[in-house]
Design a protein around this motif. Structure first.
Motif, PDB file in Angstrom:
ATOM      1  N   LYS A  19      59.382  64.969  42.996  1.00 59.62           N
ATOM      2  CA  LYS A  19      58.305  64.463  43.855  1.00 59.62           C
ATOM      3  C   LYS A  19      57.801  65.571  44.788  1.00 59.62           C
ATOM      4  N   ASN A  20      58.719  66.302  45.415  1.00 61.37           N
ATOM      5  CA  ASN A  20      58.325  67.386  46.320  1.00 61.37           C
ATOM      6  C   ASN A  20      57.528  68.457  45.597  1.00 61.37           C
ATOM      7  N   GLU A  21      57.944  68.774  44.379  1.00 55.25           N
ATOM      8  CA  GLU A  21      57.238  69.774  43.577  1.00 55.25           C
ATOM      9  C   GLU A  21      55.814  69.309  43.255  1.00 55.25           C
ATOM     10  N   LEU A  22      55.682  68.042  42.868  1.00 52.76           N
ATOM     11  CA  LEU A  22      54.356  67.497  42.557  1.00 52.76           C
ATOM     12  C   LEU A  22      53.471  67.446  43.795  1.00 52.76           C
ATOM     13  N   GLU A  23      54.034  67.019  44.916  1.00 53.50           N
ATOM     14  CA  GLU A  23      53.251  66.941  46.156  1.00 53.50           C
ATOM     15  C   GLU A  23      52.791  68.320  46.613  1.00 53.50           C
ATOM     16  N   ASP A  62      45.187  63.345  39.080  1.00 51.23           N
ATOM     17  CA  ASP A  62      45.255  61.889  39.158  1.00 51.23           C
ATOM     18  C   ASP A  62      46.516  61.375  38.452  1.00 51.23           C
ATOM     19  N   ARG A  63      46.828  61.949  37.304  1.00 58.26           N
ATOM     20  CA  ARG A  63      48.053  61.566  36.593  1.00 58.26           C
ATOM     21  C   ARG A  63      49.288  61.917  37.419  1.00 58.26           C
ATOM     22  N   GLU A  64      49.258  63.063  38.078  1.00 56.63           N
ATOM     23  CA  GLU A  64      50.378  63.457  38.931  1.00 56.63           C
ATOM     24  C   GLU A  64      50.518  62.505  40.120  1.00 56.63           C
ATOM     25  N   ARG A  65      49.386  62.061  40.676  1.00 54.31           N
ATOM     26  CA  ARG A  65      49.417  61.111  41.788  1.00 54.31           C
ATOM     27  C   ARG A  65      50.065  59.799  41.352  1.00 54.31           C
ATOM     28  N   LEU A  67      52.210  59.509  38.927  1.00 52.99           N
ATOM     29  CA  LEU A  67      53.619  59.805  38.701  1.00 52.99           C
ATOM     30  C   LEU A  67      54.388  59.816  40.017  1.00 52.99           C
ATOM     31  N   ILE A  68      53.782  60.351  41.070  1.00 55.85           N
ATOM     32  CA  ILE A  68      54.423  60.342  42.392  1.00 55.85           C
ATOM     33  C   ILE A  68      54.675  58.900  42.831  1.00 55.85           C
ATOM     34  N   LYS A  69      53.719  58.035  42.577  1.00 57.30           N
ATOM     35  CA  LYS A  69      53.886  56.613  42.922  1.00 57.30           C
ATOM     36  C   LYS A  69      55.069  56.018  42.147  1.00 57.30           C
ATOM     37  N   LYS A  70      55.167  56.336  40.850  1.00 59.73           N
ATOM     38  CA  LYS A  70      56.295  55.845  40.040  1.00 59.73           C
ATOM     39  C   LYS A  70      57.623  56.394  40.557  1.00 59.73           C
ATOM     40  N   ILE A  71      57.625  57.651  40.954  1.00 56.68           N
ATOM     41  CA  ILE A  71      58.846  58.258  41.487  1.00 56.68           C
ATOM     42  C   ILE A  71      59.267  57.537  42.767  1.00 56.68           C
ATOM     43  N   ALA A 100      66.301  61.465  30.292  1.00 58.36           N
ATOM     44  CA  ALA A 100      65.063  61.930  29.661  1.00 58.36           C
ATOM     45  C   ALA A 100      63.832  61.479  30.430  1.00 58.36           C
ATOM     46  N   ARG A 101      63.889  60.268  30.976  1.00 59.74           N
ATOM     47  CA  ARG A 101      62.741  59.687  31.687  1.00 59.74           C
ATOM     48  C   ARG A 101      63.245  58.845  32.850  1.00 59.74           C
ATOM     49  N   PRO A 102      63.576  59.489  33.979  1.00 62.19           N
ATOM     50  CA  PRO A 102      64.191  58.763  35.088  1.00 62.19           C
ATOM     51  C   PRO A 102      63.328  57.659  35.690  1.00 62.19           C
ATOM     52  N   VAL A 103      62.010  57.709  35.509  1.00 61.48           N
ATOM     53  CA  VAL A 103      61.147  56.684  36.084  1.00 61.48           C
ATOM     54  C   VAL A 103      60.970  55.471  35.169  1.00 61.48           C
ATOM     55  N   THR A 104      61.663  55.455  34.045  1.00 57.50           N
ATOM     56  CA  THR A 104      61.518  54.340  33.111  1.00 57.50           C
ATOM     57  C   THR A 104      62.044  53.042  33.708  1.00 57.50           C
TER      58      THR A 104
END
Length: 123
Positions: A19-23, A62-65, A67-71, A100-104
């Protein structure tokens, strides 16, 4: 199979770092876009190319945003004790899938069934 405290802490650290990396990337991109000259190119092809690149960057951000919400939602599930539980069947999500996909939010069986249903609707 419940996750151990060590595994939960490792997932929380992984999610927080991600999340920090994406932000950081989001804020750098916004800064770069505001600093960029809004140059009008004499050649329409160059102008179109620049606009296409900008639109592509905006779609990625937008996709990263999202993903941040999912995180953030996943971190909340971790703190509430619901992490690793399938939203559909209530069963456990395998550790390998979570790695593999922690937000699943779905186990592999439910996700496979969901994808098959989506394909059936498209046909």
């Amino acid at each position: 199979m419940a996750l151990t405290k060590t595994q939960l802490e490792a997932f929380e650290k992984q999610l927080t770092d991600w999340k920090n990396e994406l932000e950081l990337g989001q804020s750098e991109n916004v800064h770069a876009m505001t600093e960029q000259d809004q140059t009008s190119f004499p050649d329409p092809t160059d102008q179109a190319s620049m606009e296409t690149d900008r639109n592509f960057d905006l779609r990625i951000k937008d996709r990263e945003r999202k993903l941040i919400k999912k995180i953030n939602q996943t971190i909340e599930r971790l703190q509430d004790g619901d992490f690793g539980e399938c939203d559909s069947c209530g069963g456990n999500i395998s550790v390998k899938r979570l790695q593999a996909r922690p937000v699943t939010t779905l186990c592999i069986e439910c996700k496979t069934a969901q994808e098959q249903e989506e394909r059936t609707r498209l046909d």
